[in-house]
Design an enzyme around this catalytic site. Structure first.
Site, PDB file in Angstrom:
ATOM      1  N   LYS A 108      30.518  32.224 -37.525  1.00 28.68           N
ATOM      2  CA  LYS A 108      31.432  31.503 -38.415  1.00 28.68           C
ATOM      3  C   LYS A 108      31.197  31.968 -39.846  1.00 28.68           C
ATOM      4  O   LYS A 108      30.053  32.239 -40.249  1.00 28.68           O
ATOM      5  CB  LYS A 108      31.176  29.997 -38.282  1.00 28.68           C
ATOM      6  CG  LYS A 108      32.156  29.113 -39.049  1.00 28.68           C
ATOM      7  CD  LYS A 108      31.851  27.643 -38.765  1.00 28.68           C
ATOM      8  CE  LYS A 108      32.806  26.699 -39.492  1.00 28.68           C
ATOM      9  NZ  LYS A 108      32.526  25.285 -39.157  1.00 28.68           N
ATOM     10  N   SER A 189      36.486  22.747 -37.685  1.00 32.30           N
ATOM     11  CA  SER A 189      36.671  23.864 -38.592  1.00 32.30           C
ATOM     12  C   SER A 189      36.185  25.203 -38.012  1.00 32.30           C
ATOM     13  O   SER A 189      36.459  26.251 -38.596  1.00 32.30           O
ATOM     14  CB  SER A 189      35.922  23.592 -39.913  1.00 32.30           C
ATOM     15  OG  SER A 189      34.515  23.537 -39.706  1.00 32.30           O
ATOM     16  N   SER A 213      33.461  19.699 -35.549  1.00 31.89           N
ATOM     17  CA  SER A 213      33.951  21.043 -35.870  1.00 31.89           C
ATOM     18  C   SER A 213      33.574  22.118 -34.858  1.00 31.89           C
ATOM     19  O   SER A 213      34.101  23.223 -34.923  1.00 31.89           O
ATOM     20  CB  SER A 213      33.455  21.468 -37.256  1.00 31.89           C
ATOM     21  OG  SER A 213      34.076  20.691 -38.250  1.00 31.89           O
TER      22      SER A 213
END
Length: 525
Positions: A108, A189, A213
């Site tokens: 990420k 996210s 997330s």
């Protein structure tokens, strides 16, 4: 293996891509990245039927072909091919470093790396940020032999920029799209991490979670997402949202793959005191956990939120019956306390204060050309409003900036303590009161349209409580709504029971039908 049929080809290169003259012209017919597993790839590489370089090149070609459609990968590591060649050389010399030797993994874009890749958290303001060292979990991945393939797109600032943010959108990566139906949300996210794994752009990926997330994007992309017990994985070197809730964890296509990545990244970090108990928190290897009989005799509490859509209700009913058929004792009618309104009243001011403090400290300490405090980020976005603020504002950043950012403030400390107390009363109190080993619940509903939200309504409580209380939470593919929209089922356990939660998820997964690869449908009728 047969060639994967997922998604059409075409598209342009990614900035910083290593794809070019050295990459295959078309898909490698000997590889099916959507269906391969870490164990299978390791066996192929050990037997000489595959090399890490060949695997890495195949994935880079796939990223170049599919990422313009999916928007899952922000940058690819320009050193990925060289790292894969080094891995092959070590293997030939008998020096394989660990269970992830030669396995390409995406990070990420909030996970810091001290290489030629930026670390932006999706924000253009951080395009010039250059961390002085790898995040602790990245050092662990490299020590286990993993090839850092690149950075995955994410909802900008971990979905803490605006109440009206669009899941999966960032200024640095654009819009991530759900690979099952392209006009549907990938949730957030850790959107890019989930989508990349679902579409076979990487073998596995790292996500981070402050509240849903990891598990929410995993649920809507038919992947496995695991949020560990807080403190099992170091937060060191990751762009923060909240030091009291942030947790990194793996996303993969199988529970076994997620477990292998978890074992690689967990462990005590001297620079992160909350990880002090991580040593010995897991068995020596995931083989002790991955047991098809792990649910036999376990007391499994069933939480059925009100207001489920018919597809989620049907898939969840089937999941509960599968769990019952595996020998679990099903406990229905749980009396979970309704603390949603009170919990949010305490949680929001706590998170705003923590973000102001924690991201400010990260900005001040991180080398490179970028704003050095939150006020500077807000000002940068105003100056670049045409790109940063075109879709939604930065009202959450502005509210955070108005706090004192003081973690010693008594008012803040009361808010945080009350939020944790309520979450643990709701979750741990239920586990103890009903003598449960794990709690099972739907993770999320079918992915809404891109402008919609995922995780609200009946699904929010357990996701939030597990994040605030620090308990382990894993989501596993359970079925599909309308025949094509993925639905996940969650297993949540007590703090420190990560191995038990993973074992239950593995048993559930192994007893179910095979996961259906995504087809990148433009829309649903």
């Amino acid at each position: 293996m047969e060639e994967n049929h997922v998604c059409p080809s075409g598209g342009a290169s990614i900035p910083g891509s290593a794809v070019g003259a050295s990459a295959p012209v078309g898909p490698d017919p000997a590889l099916d990245p959507d269906r391969c597993t870490i164990a299978g790839l390791q066996q192929d590489m050990a037997e000489g039927a595959l090399t890490s370089e060949r695997l890495t090149l195949a994935l880079l070609e796939r990223i170049e072909r599919l990422n313009p459609l999916l928007g899952a990968v922000t940058t690819v590591n320009p050193d990925a091919v060289a790292l894969s060649r080094r891995s092959d050389a070590l293997r030939r010399a008998g020096g394989a470093r660990g269970p992830l030797e030669g396995i390409p993994v995406l990070l990420k874009d909030s996970v810091g790396t001290a290489d030629r890749q930026p670390t932006t958290a999706g924000a253009a303001a951080l395009s010039g940020a250059r961390p002085a060292e790898d995040a602790f979990l990245v050092r662990r991945l490299r020590a286990a032999g993993a090839v850092v393939l690149g950075k995955a797109n994410m909802t900008e600032w971990a979905d803490f920029r605006s109440e009206h943010s669009v899941a999966g959108w960032s200024a640095t990566g654009g819009q991530t799209r759900n690979p099952y139906v392209l006009d549907r949300s990938p949730s957030g996210s850790s959107s890019g991490s989930a989508v990349a794994v679902a579409a076979g752009l990487a073998v596995a990926a790292i996500g981070t979670e402050t509240d849903g997330s990891i598990v929410l994007p995993a649920s809507v992309t038919s992947t496995v997402g695991f949020k560990p017990t807080r403190g099992l994985v170091s937060r060191g070197g990751i762009v923060p949202l909240s030091s009291r809730q942030d947790t990194a964890g793996p996303l993969a296509r199988t529970v076994a793959d997620a477990a292998l990545v978890l074992w690689a990244i967990h462990g005590p970090d001297p620079a992160d005191p909350v990880t002090a108990r991580a040593a010995g928190a897991l068995p020596a290897g995931p083989g002790a956990v991955l047991d098809r009989g792990a649910l036999r005799g376990r007391r499994v509490g069933v939480r059925r939120p009100e207001g489920l859509d018919p597809w989620t209700e049907r898939v969840f009913d089937d999941a509960v019956e599968r769990i019952r058929g595996l020998g679990a004792v099903i406990v229905e009618g749980l009396d979970l306390p309704d603390t949603d309104e009170e919990a949010e009243r305490h949680l929001e001011p706590a998170l705003l204060t923590e973000f102001k403090h924690d991201v400010g400290a990260w900005l001040a300490a991180t080398p490179g050309s970028h704003p050095k405090d939150l006020a500077g980020v807000i000002a940068y976005n105003v100056r670049h409003a045409a790109t940063e603020l075109a879709l939604f504002g930065q009202d959450v950043l502005e509210r955070a900036e108005r706090t004192g950012g003081d973690l010693r403030d008594p008012v803040y400390r009361r808010h945080r303590a009350d939020a944790v107390r309520l979450a643990r009363r709701a979750l741990d109190g239920t586990l103890v009161r009903h003598r449960l080993d794990v709690l099972v619940t739907p993770t999320a509903g079918p992915a809404p349209l891109l402008a919609g939200t995922t995780g609200d309504g009946p699904f929010a409580a357990v996701t939030r409580d597990a994040a605030v209380a620090g308990n382990p939470h894993v989501t596993v593919p359970a079925g599909y709504g309308r025949g094509v929209l993925p639905l996940g089922v969650s297993f949540v356990g007590a703090r420190g029971e990560d191995a038990l939660v993973l074992g239950c998820a593995y048993a559930f997964e192994q007893a179910g039908p095979s996961r259906t690869p995504p087809g990148c449908l433009p829309t649903l009728p």
